[in-house]
Design an enzyme around this catalytic site. Structure first.
Site, PDB file in Angstrom:
ATOM      1  CE  LYS A 148      32.573  -3.610  18.284  1.00 35.60           C
ATOM      2  NZ  LYS A 148      33.570  -3.259  18.667  1.00 35.60           N
ATOM      3  CD  GLU A 226      31.603 -13.484   5.051  1.00 29.08           C
ATOM      4  OE1 GLU A 226      32.428 -14.620   5.252  1.00 29.08           O
ATOM      5  OE2 GLU A 226      30.815 -13.221   4.025  1.00 29.08           O
ATOM      6  CB  CYS A 260      38.313 -16.277   8.765  1.00 31.07           C
ATOM      7  SG  CYS A 260      38.457 -15.341   7.155  1.00 31.07           S
TER       8      CYS A 260
HETATM    9  P1  NAP Z   1      35.242 -11.670  17.979  1.00 29.62           P
HETATM   10  O1  NAP Z   1      35.859 -11.898  19.221  1.00 29.62           O
HETATM   11  O2  NAP Z   1      34.022 -12.527  17.418  1.00 29.62           O
HETATM   12  O3  NAP Z   1      35.241 -10.047  17.628  1.00 29.62           O
HETATM   13  C1  NAP Z   1      34.864  -9.670  16.307  1.00 29.62           C
HETATM   14  C2  NAP Z   1      34.178  -8.198  16.583  1.00 29.62           C
HETATM   15  O4  NAP Z   1      32.996  -8.548  17.418  1.00 29.62           O
HETATM   16  C3  NAP Z   1      34.917  -7.361  17.204  1.00 29.62           C
HETATM   17  O5  NAP Z   1      34.686  -5.982  16.822  1.00 29.62           O
HETATM   18  C4  NAP Z   1      34.258  -7.416  18.780  1.00 29.62           C
HETATM   19  O6  NAP Z   1      34.614  -6.444  19.311  1.00 29.62           O
HETATM   20  C5  NAP Z   1      33.127  -7.668  18.694  1.00 29.62           C
HETATM   21  N1  NAP Z   1      32.449  -8.326  19.725  1.00 29.62           N
HETATM   22  C6  NAP Z   1      32.879  -9.126  20.632  1.00 29.62           C
HETATM   23  N2  NAP Z   1      31.997  -9.401  21.342  1.00 29.62           N
HETATM   24  C7  NAP Z   1      30.771  -8.942  20.876  1.00 29.62           C
HETATM   25  C8  NAP Z   1      29.142  -8.941  21.597  1.00 29.62           C
HETATM   26  N3  NAP Z   1      28.891  -9.581  22.644  1.00 29.62           N
HETATM   27  N4  NAP Z   1      28.051  -8.013  20.644  1.00 29.62           N
HETATM   28  C9  NAP Z   1      28.711  -7.330  19.628  1.00 29.62           C
HETATM   29  N5  NAP Z   1      30.061  -7.270  19.118  1.00 29.62           N
HETATM   30  C10 NAP Z   1      30.807  -8.227  19.774  1.00 29.62           C
HETATM   31  O7  NAP Z   1      36.427 -12.244  16.795  1.00 29.62           O
HETATM   32  P2  NAP Z   1      38.004 -12.121  16.887  1.00 29.62           P
HETATM   33  O8  NAP Z   1      38.564 -13.061  17.656  1.00 29.62           O
HETATM   34  O9  NAP Z   1      38.204 -10.702  16.785  1.00 29.62           O
HETATM   35  O10 NAP Z   1      38.372 -12.470  15.281  1.00 29.62           O
HETATM   36  C11 NAP Z   1      38.526 -13.692  14.895  1.00 29.62           C
HETATM   37  C12 NAP Z   1      37.682 -14.609  14.332  1.00 29.62           C
HETATM   38  O11 NAP Z   1      36.881 -13.747  13.207  1.00 29.62           O
HETATM   39  C13 NAP Z   1      37.843 -15.939  13.848  1.00 29.62           C
HETATM   40  O12 NAP Z   1      37.278 -16.866  14.368  1.00 29.62           O
HETATM   41  C14 NAP Z   1      38.153 -15.621  12.373  1.00 29.62           C
HETATM   42  O13 NAP Z   1      38.007 -16.897  11.680  1.00 29.62           O
HETATM   43  C15 NAP Z   1      36.864 -14.840  12.089  1.00 29.62           C
HETATM   44  N6  NAP Z   1      36.805 -14.135  11.017  1.00 29.62           N
HETATM   45  C16 NAP Z   1      36.248 -14.491   9.842  1.00 29.62           C
HETATM   46  C17 NAP Z   1      36.252 -13.917   8.713  1.00 29.62           C
HETATM   47  C18 NAP Z   1      35.508 -14.338   7.349  1.00 29.62           C
HETATM   48  O14 NAP Z   1      35.272 -13.534   6.730  1.00 29.62           O
HETATM   49  N7  NAP Z   1      34.668 -15.452   7.674  1.00 29.62           N
HETATM   50  C19 NAP Z   1      37.225 -13.034   8.359  1.00 29.62           C
HETATM   51  C20 NAP Z   1      38.150 -12.622   9.452  1.00 29.62           C
HETATM   52  C21 NAP Z   1      37.864 -13.248  10.691  1.00 29.62           C
HETATM   53  P3  NAP Z   1      35.924  -6.142  20.648  1.00 29.62           P
HETATM   54  O15 NAP Z   1      37.026  -6.429  19.535  1.00 29.62           O
HETATM   55  O16 NAP Z   1      35.521  -4.828  21.277  1.00 29.62           O
HETATM   56  O17 NAP Z   1      35.966  -7.305  21.484  1.00 29.62           O
END
Ligand code: NAP
Length: 456
Positions: A148, A226, A260
């Site tokens: 997804k 992650e 991240c």
């Molecule tokens: P996010 O809001 O957590 O979204 C990530 C994914 O999760 C998206 O596909 C989102 O779908 C989905 N999601 C949201 N709510 C959900 C739920 N209740 N159940 C299942 N899936 C759900 O993160 P983001 O804001 O897009 O990305 C930024 C964050 O990712 C930052 O904190 C960054 O540090 C972290 N990140 C970490 C890494 C690593 O390798 N450690 C790499 C890249 C990014 P939707 O788009 O439909 O909301």
């Protein structure tokens, strides 16, 4: 071996597609990879409801495509496909391991076996890498997958699965379910709780990671997380200032700060603070060009969406209100609705929003420190532990500090640490497990111990 053959075919096909598209003279280099349907069981499909959601270009907010807004029933179909395909795909790869037996009448074996169907939920910021890091390891282990992608970037996932299909991956082995933010929680819940799913791999925010971790608990599912970071970037007085500035430019401004592992808390030792901050200001003023990423000279694009822009603006405003100085920028950019000015804040203190939170934007927050002990303590004073960076030419200091930093990854005299060969992942609330390197496959395999006795 089978997986290697598939990958080789994918590369050959990829080159062919590239040549064809360039010859056709499309503005978009890979126009044939632009799909507006999801991919389940080897077929390009619409949502059962027929609903769609738009995908926009953040540089100008124009709609560039619409993709299926899938729900739980569509996700069930994807999981069923992956489950069915797993029955044959699991036999395509295998590795055995023989251990030293304590008795001559026995032989001990460890079999690595694929866990089964793997769910994958990925963010928008590196839409291809986040998927391929997971899917590459899962497929090599013999797992099948349901992916997804984020609402903001479904097209990359669909392009990747198109290449996989052309390379010959059988139907059902890789499935992509596109869904809007409204349907995501229900779809995500099924991806964690379905009895046909063996494990989940998630990249995204710590807040959502926590939700998925809880949802996996009842089924005792395998989980890889992650999550977010708040990376310190420490410049010690022995550092080569020029290369530290170079490292920070990469670690901070790559993807407009939306990574991240972006450097977030910049700590500079007082003896070299002035020299470093002057060189940094000059680099930010002269070398960053803000605009639409389709223009070749641009190296700072927009933020991904309005929530992200507002978040960066709030963090800067709160930090300035709390006493931070603005050396450069500090405001939204007039280039478009989602642009923020490359910014440098100074006189930052640990309690400010720009140090406490992951900024996720093109903002540098500078703080002066006196000694190594102070810098390490500040760096470790975070619930996150994804990446750290530090610059030093003192070999003893390099080892002392590397040992003490609470972080899954450390860049020493280097601002660009991501590579397929590296073991990527965090400690503390930055996650569980590793991706990339030879360790990335561990999340997708079970170890089965076999003891063969009765050997005469
Ligand atoms: P996010 O809001 O957590 O979204 C990530 C994914 O999760 C998206 O596909 C989102 O779908 C989905 N999601 C949201 N709510 C959900 C739920 N209740 N159940 C299942 N899936 C759900 O993160 P983001 O804001 O897009 O990305 C930024 C964050 O990712 C930052 O904190 C960054 O540090 C972290 N990140 C970490 C890494 C690593 O390798 N450690 C790499 C890249 C990014 P939707 O788009 O439909 O909301």
């Amino acid at each position: 071996m089978a997986v290697l053959n598939y990958l080789r075919t994918a590369l050959i096909h990829h080159k062919h597609t590239l040549m064809m598209e360039v010859l056709k003279g499309h503005g978009l280099r890979y126009a044939s990879l632009l799909h507006q349907e999801a991919y389940i069981g080897g077929k390009w499909v619409s949502a059962a409801s027929g609903k769609l959601f738009p995908v926009t270009n953040p540089a100008n907010s124009k709609v560039i495509a619409s993709v299926p807004d899938m729900e739980v029933t569509d996700t069930e179909a994807a999981i069923n496909s992956a489950y069915e395909a797993f029955q044959t795909w699991q036999t395509t790869t295998a590795r055995g391991e023989v251990a030293q037996s304590p008795a001559s009448s026995k032989e001990l074996f460890f079999l690595r076996q694929p866990i089964g169907v793997a769910s994958m939920i990925t963010p928008w910021n590196f839409p291809n890498a986040m998927i391929t890091r997971k899917a590459g390891a899962a497929l090599a282990a013999g797992c099948t997958c349901v992916i997804k992608p984020a609402e903001d970037t479904p097209l990359s996932a669909l392009a990747a699965v198109d290449l996989a299909e052309k390379a010959g991956f059988p139907p059902g082995v890789i499935n992509v379910v596109t869904t809007s933010r409204a349907n995501t929680p229900a779809v995500g819940k099924l991806m964690c709780t379905s009895p046909k799913v063996a494990g989940i791999s998630f990249t995204g925010s710590t807040a959502i990671g926590r939700v998925l971790y809880e949802q996996c608990a009842s089924g005792i599912k395998r989980i890889g997380l992650e999550l977010g970071g708040n990376a310190p970037f420490i410049v010690f007085s022995s550092a080569d200032v020029k290369s530290a500035v170079e490292g920070l430019m990469v670690a901070k401004f790559r993807n407009s700060g939306q990574a991240c592992i972006s450097a977030n808390r910049i700590l500079v030792q007082e003896e070299i603070y002035d020299k470093f901050s002057e060189a940094l200001e000059e680099a930010v003023r002269k070398r960053l060009t803000v605009g639409d990423g389709f223009n070749k000279e641009v190296n700072i694009g927009p933020l991904i969406n309005i929530n992200q822009l507002k978040r960066v603006e709030r963090i800067v405003n709160e930090s300035v209100a709390a006493g931070a100085g603005v050396v450069l920028g500090g405001k939204c950019h007039d280039m478009g609705d989602l642009f923020f000015q490359p910014t440098i804040l100074c006189n930052v203190t640990e309690d400010m929003a720009c140090f406490q939170e992951e900024i996720f934007g093109p903002v540098i927050a500078l703080k002066k420190f006196k000694c190594e002990e102070e810098a390490v303590n500040i760096a470790n004073a975070s619930k996150f532990g994804l990446a750290c960076y530090f610059y030093s030419q003192d070999v003893s200091q390099v080892w002392r500090v590397a040992r003490r930093l609470e972080s899954g990854m450390i860049g020493i005299n280097e601002g660009l640490i991501s590579t397929a060969e590296g073991a990527f992942g965090g400690v503390k609330q930055s996650g569980i497990g590793r991706e990339g390197s030879r360790h990335g496959i561990d999340d997708y395999t079970y170890l089965k111990y076999i003891c063969l006795g009765g050997i005469n």
